[in-house]
Design a protein around this motif. Sequence first.
Motif, short mmCIF file in Angstrom:
data_model
loop_
_atom_site.label_atom_id
_atom_site.label_comp_id
_atom_site.label_asym_id
_atom_site.label_seq_id
_atom_site.Cartn_x
_atom_site.Cartn_y
_atom_site.Cartn_z
N ALA A 136 -7.23 10.90 41.95
CA ALA A 136 -7.57 12.26 43.09
C ALA A 136 -7.90 11.42 44.68
CB ALA A 136 -8.73 13.06 42.18
N GLY A 193 -8.85 22.30 43.50
CA GLY A 193 -10.79 22.18 43.86
C GLY A 193 -11.98 21.44 42.71
N LEU A 194 -13.43 21.83 43.20
CA LEU A 194 -14.45 20.97 41.60
C LEU A 194 -14.64 22.08 41.06
CD1 LEU A 194 -15.32 18.25 41.17
CD2 LEU A 194 -17.44 18.52 42.59
N ARG A 206 -10.12 24.00 47.10
CA ARG A 206 -9.17 23.47 47.62
C ARG A 206 -8.26 24.38 48.22
NH1 ARG A 206 -13.58 21.46 49.09
NH2 ARG A 206 -14.35 19.58 47.35
N SER A 248 -6.92 18.52 48.28
CA SER A 248 -6.73 17.81 47.07
C SER A 248 -5.60 17.74 46.47
CB SER A 248 -7.96 18.79 46.44
OG SER A 248 -8.55 17.73 45.04
N VAL A 286 -10.72 20.22 39.25
CA VAL A 286 -11.91 19.36 38.55
C VAL A 286 -12.93 19.81 37.86
CG1 VAL A 286 -13.41 17.30 37.94
CG2 VAL A 286 -10.91 17.51 39.98
N GLN A 346 -16.57 19.60 36.42
CA GLN A 346 -18.19 18.70 36.52
C GLN A 346 -19.24 19.31 35.47
OE1 GLN A 346 -17.08 15.92 37.45
NE2 GLN A 346 -16.99 15.28 39.28
N THR A 387 -17.07 15.21 32.76
CA THR A 387 -16.05 15.55 34.18
C THR A 387 -14.85 15.62 33.28
OG1 THR A 387 -17.24 13.93 35.84
CG2 THR A 387 -14.94 15.27 36.09
N MET A 424 -10.45 17.06 33.97
CA MET A 424 -8.91 17.31 34.73
C MET A 424 -7.74 17.59 34.19
SD MET A 424 -9.56 14.30 37.39
CE MET A 424 -10.90 14.13 36.99
N PRO A 477 -17.45 8.22 40.94
CA PRO A 477 -16.44 9.05 40.53
C PRO A 477 -16.44 10.83 41.20
CG PRO A 477 -16.82 8.56 38.31
CD PRO A 477 -17.73 7.75 39.48
N PHE A 478 -17.76 11.07 41.24
CA PHE A 478 -17.78 12.12 41.43
C PHE A 478 -17.77 13.10 42.14
CE2 PHE A 478 -21.62 10.14 38.98
CZ PHE A 478 -21.21 10.31 37.76
N VAL A 479 -17.46 12.54 43.19
CA VAL A 479 -16.35 13.53 43.93
C VAL A 479 -15.43 12.97 44.18
CG1 VAL A 479 -18.69 14.79 45.20
CG2 VAL A 479 -18.20 12.41 45.63
N GLY A 480 -14.21 12.13 43.62
CA GLY A 480 -13.34 11.54 42.89
C GLY A 480 -12.68 10.94 44.62
N LEU A 492 -17.41 16.11 52.85
CA LEU A 492 -16.50 15.16 52.14
C LEU A 492 -15.99 13.93 52.83
CD1 LEU A 492 -14.68 16.22 49.54
CD2 LEU A 492 -17.28 15.43 49.14
O1 LIG Z 1 -13.59 17.90 45.18
C1 LIG Z 1 -13.23 18.03 44.89
O2 LIG Z 1 -12.15 18.52 45.32
C2 LIG Z 1 -12.34 16.97 43.57
C3 LIG Z 1 -13.22 16.20 43.30
C4 LIG Z 1 -13.09 15.27 41.97
C5 LIG Z 1 -11.51 14.10 41.68
C6 LIG Z 1 -11.55 13.61 40.59
C7 LIG Z 1 -13.00 13.17 40.35
C8 LIG Z 1 -13.99 13.95 40.85
O3 LIG Z 1 -14.81 13.55 39.55
C9 LIG Z 1 -13.95 14.91 41.29
#
Ligand SMILES: O=C(O)/C=C/c1cccc(O)c1
Length: 525
Positions: free
Chosen positions: A51, A78-79, A94, A105, A208, A210, A219, A221, A292-295, A382
Amino acid sequence: MNVDEAARVPVVIVGAGPVGVTAALLLARRGIRSVVLERHRDVYPLPRAVACDDEIHRILQAAGVGEEFTAISRPAGGLRLLDARHRVMAEFRRSRRGRHGYPQSSMFDQPELERVLRDALAKRPECELRGGVEVTGVGPDTAGPVRVTYRDDTGEHELWAEAVLGCDGANSLTRDAIGGVWEDLHFEERWTVIDAETTGPVRCWEGVDQVCDPKQPATFMRVNDTRYRWEFRQREGQETVRELVAPWLPPSYDGDFDVVRETQYTFRARVADRWRSGRVFLLGDAAHLTPPFVGQGLCSGLRDAHNLTWKLARVLQQGGDERLLDTYESERRPHARHVVRLAVAMGWAMTGGQDGAAAIRRRALAAACRIPGLTERAGRDLSPPLTAGPLVRRGVRRGLVGTHCPQPWVSVGGRRTRLDEVLGDSFAVLTATGPGPSLTALAHGLGIPALPVTDLGDDGTLAAWLRSGRADAVLLRPDRIVMDVVPSGGRDFTSTAAWSPLLHTTRSPVPSERTAPKSLLRSTT
Ligand SMILES: O=C(O)/C=C/c1cccc(O)c1
């Protein structure tokens, strides 16, 4: 120092991952030659990053592969934060049209992105990729060119570079060479990452998920039409892949399901304590490790490349002020640190505690996310504004300084295009109305365009943006970050005296591929 003149090269880039190759492309478009040294002979074939955000798509545009990236990526919704029973607690949507002119995204397959970048690199006479080599030494960094040694099938070799970019990942030899050590931001967990192909009816949405379940945080996606990514924190007596992914598939699903990759990762949160020694720089995972939690891991690396390359090109090619290079670490380190901390906070929301207090905290988070506007703001933050410094002249008001100029579509000379293509790769002044005599003289002196946004034929985005920051004009850096503003009703930039010496160069610029059209430069005279 015995420098082999035949082995001299302006820039050596250690590592041909996405960060190294993007840096090479950005330098090439400014006419700077580089040699990229890479351990592997070809693109590493397995998926990793999946991502990125719209700022990154804009950087890829600057590197010359914006359209190619559009073709291999898909907009992501989005998330979402789900509870243990997969009920939605919060959603960060997003948009398909972010401020940078692209989906906020996007999802992609990293080997495909690397192929796009390598194909672009192969077309550049300024770049040479040497694959299948092992870099054995960088520096020491003394005055003059930096020595880089490497080994390949034919023996030992050396290069002498004006600058070295260490894009050599988490175990960076370049970081060791400059004496950099990790600052630990206190997150370390073992996770299993699963990439799978299936045409089956996987339960998913366009973004995505969580799963905030302390017993089994995860996680999930969809990456493309048939590719999916799952990540699970490891636990005692871990189940098989099919058991882990079962909640996303119909009961007793027995259709196709091919595991492309199953691997164990230790997710860490770290930032190198120094990013530069003389002309040796660290970029990407060599400088920061982001869970990786916010990509955002790869995003931070590509931001490094974008931030450094225009400054380096200016110093190497135009005799720009060396102090420009100091701003790489002072701007990028706090930004990357902020992003790592955000990722840790997200990890905490997903995994943090099984006690009553943790459950209350999760409910409070879900409630906060329902406050109108909060999730949009959280999404924007972000990538925060750059902190103040020599190239980010922030006064009493934060305003637009340190933030990106939006990139709408514009019409110039009957041609409809994206704003950055019109502004070129140099500095630029944008004004709400016609630039007054003092701004015209300033822009003329710097050889940069000064454009009233009313002449750009956009959809009103730029004028509204200037109004929102109560600015009559902005000075944009080549990376499209606002360096200074003329406040509403003011006559001049707030701190020209402080920054203008940094903008002057001793040699005339070699035209970059995206030089602003002559007609626009003429409008400043
Ligand atoms: O905030 C977003 O749009 C994407 C977050 C994201 C992307 C890929 C992997 C993730 O753990 C979070």
